[in-house]
Write an enzyme that holds these catalytic residues in place. Sequence first.
Site, PDB file in Angstrom:
ATOM      1  N   GLU A  64     -10.104   7.027   3.379  1.00 56.57           N
ATOM      2  CA  GLU A  64     -11.011   6.131   4.077  1.00 56.57           C
ATOM      3  C   GLU A  64     -10.248   4.850   4.363  1.00 56.57           C
ATOM      4  OE1 GLU A  64     -10.849   6.336   0.768  1.00 56.57           O
ATOM      5  OE2 GLU A  64     -10.179   4.254   0.632  1.00 56.57           O
ATOM      6  N   SER A 100       1.664  -9.770  -1.369  1.00 55.09           N
ATOM      7  CA  SER A 100       1.332  -8.351  -1.183  1.00 55.09           C
ATOM      8  C   SER A 100       1.630  -7.826   0.217  1.00 55.09           C
ATOM      9  CB  SER A 100      -0.140  -8.115  -1.522  1.00 55.09           C
ATOM     10  OG  SER A 100      -0.980  -8.996  -0.794  1.00 55.09           O
ATOM     11  N   LYS A 117       0.807  -1.227   0.000  1.00 53.42           N
ATOM     12  CA  LYS A 117       0.000   0.000   0.000  1.00 53.42           C
ATOM     13  C   LYS A 117       0.841   1.280   0.000  1.00 53.42           C
ATOM     14  CE  LYS A 117      -4.453  -1.561   1.624  1.00 53.42           C
ATOM     15  NZ  LYS A 117      -4.292  -3.029   1.763  1.00 53.42           N
TER      16      LYS A 117
HETATM   17  C1  LIG Z   1      -5.149  -4.006   1.212  1.00 52.78           C
HETATM   18  C2  LIG Z   1      -4.460  -5.254   0.900  1.00 52.78           C
HETATM   19  C3  LIG Z   1      -4.847  -6.049  -0.210  1.00 52.78           C
HETATM   20  C4  LIG Z   1      -6.025  -5.755  -1.064  1.00 52.78           C
HETATM   21  O1  LIG Z   1      -5.969  -4.558  -1.800  1.00 52.78           O
HETATM   22  P1  LIG Z   1      -5.702  -4.534  -3.360  1.00 52.78           P
HETATM   23  O2  LIG Z   1      -6.032  -3.140  -3.748  1.00 52.78           O
HETATM   24  O3  LIG Z   1      -6.619  -5.543  -3.997  1.00 52.78           O
HETATM   25  O4  LIG Z   1      -4.289  -4.873  -3.580  1.00 52.78           O
HETATM   26  C5  LIG Z   1      -4.101  -7.187  -0.480  1.00 52.78           C
HETATM   27  N1  LIG Z   1      -3.054  -7.550   0.289  1.00 52.78           N
HETATM   28  C6  LIG Z   1      -2.672  -6.827   1.365  1.00 52.78           C
HETATM   29  C7  LIG Z   1      -1.517  -7.300   2.172  1.00 52.78           C
HETATM   30  C8  LIG Z   1      -3.354  -5.661   1.705  1.00 52.78           C
HETATM   31  O5  LIG Z   1      -2.978  -4.949   2.775  1.00 52.78           O
END
Ligand SMILES: *Cc1c(COP(=O)(O)O)cnc(C)c1O
Length: 400
Positions: free
Chosen positions: A114, A381, A92
């Site tokens: 948000e 992610s 993020k």
């Molecule tokens: C917020 C988040 C997501 C989902 O958000 P996307 O916009 O779909 O990437 C996925 N993985 C993690 C670790 C997150 O914090």
Amino acid sequence: MEYRYEVPRGGRFGRFGGRYVPETLMEALRKLEENYLRYKDDPGFRSELDGLLRDYAGRPTPLYYAENLSRRIGGAKIYLKREDLLHGGAHKVNNTLGQGLLAKKMGKRRVIAETGAGQHGVATAMACAALGLRAEIYMGEVDMERQRINVFRMKLLGAEVHPVSSGSKTLKDAINEALRDWVTNVEDTYYLLGSCVGPHPYPMIVRDFQSVIGRETREQILGAEGRLPDYIVACVGGGSNAIGIFHPFIGDEDVKLIGVEAGGEGPELGKHSASLTRGMEGILHGAYTYLLQDEDGQIAPTHSVAAGLDYPAVGPEHAYLKDIGRAMYLAVSDEEAVKAFLTLSKTEGIIPALESAHALAYAMRLAEKCSKDSIIIVNLSGRGDKDLETVLRRIGEWTS
Ligand SMILES: *Cc1c(COP(=O)(O)O)cnc(C)c1O
């Protein structure tokens, strides 16, 4: 294949996307687009952002060959793009630093955002602290109660948190409140959206800032294997980590792109968050896309064991990629994701976010059916420290 890499024409990806907002926001969105297009290739802006991504966030992140996991499955080679190693523990920050810097260049001193689970609120608070901007975060009261540590984190980082008591007191209500704030304070306020959703130009801006993931991945896999991967797998909430790793590969038709949604506890409406796999077309938060809605078009409740995937819509570019068949989307259940979470922790010593564990779960299923010379890249992610309590509660359920 014809694909628009740059500015989507009329703010649309095929028939998806667009700008379904009150007139008072049209001018603000036009100005945002104009400023973004001016700065995005500006050498000063690029070098400042690259410096922040490197020295503050920790880029480039490694591309790790998960040899133990691959050997255990006995099929394809699985590589992990380690976004979990970034400052804040997830992808993020790529977006909040990019948009935060843009806000600063546009002369906006106040940033609003948000947040649902609190992850985007924390990433926004971090970026704003680093950039010297004021951050105000809207969060539903139910979410604030569920995510008290993230509320505390945001406050520690200097942000103000506004509780939202309307509707279901969760993410979609927080988005509505943030939009209302923006309409009123559009002159001095920047609205920092957390995923590739919402009205144009947000899906394009967030995609571009997250595409650093895919650009690095491309270079790294060419270095390691001398060729592009067969598959790239990423989880999809709003879709930003997925579009970030997909985008630099969209022109390479031999690279199959797979988005994994939250299948939750079953296919019935209300038990999952799989907007692309199980939703219908409609308009939410300023964009035409796939949504989870009932027969009257009311937004349905959603569920996922992974808080970051719990959103009833999806970025319009994913809707388009699905429609033209360039990417494929499917859903993985809560249980399968938790199992993948446990497997990666044990085999590689990496505790993944439950969101990322959805992508991993499908990649493991896929790897089994592939030959040993196939290559799968999973976008990891985020890290799973935030999910330990959730998993602990679940394991308790299984063993008792
Ligand atoms: C917020 C988040 C997501 C989902 O958000 P996307 O916009 O779909 O990437 C996925 N993985 C993690 C670790 C997150 O914090």
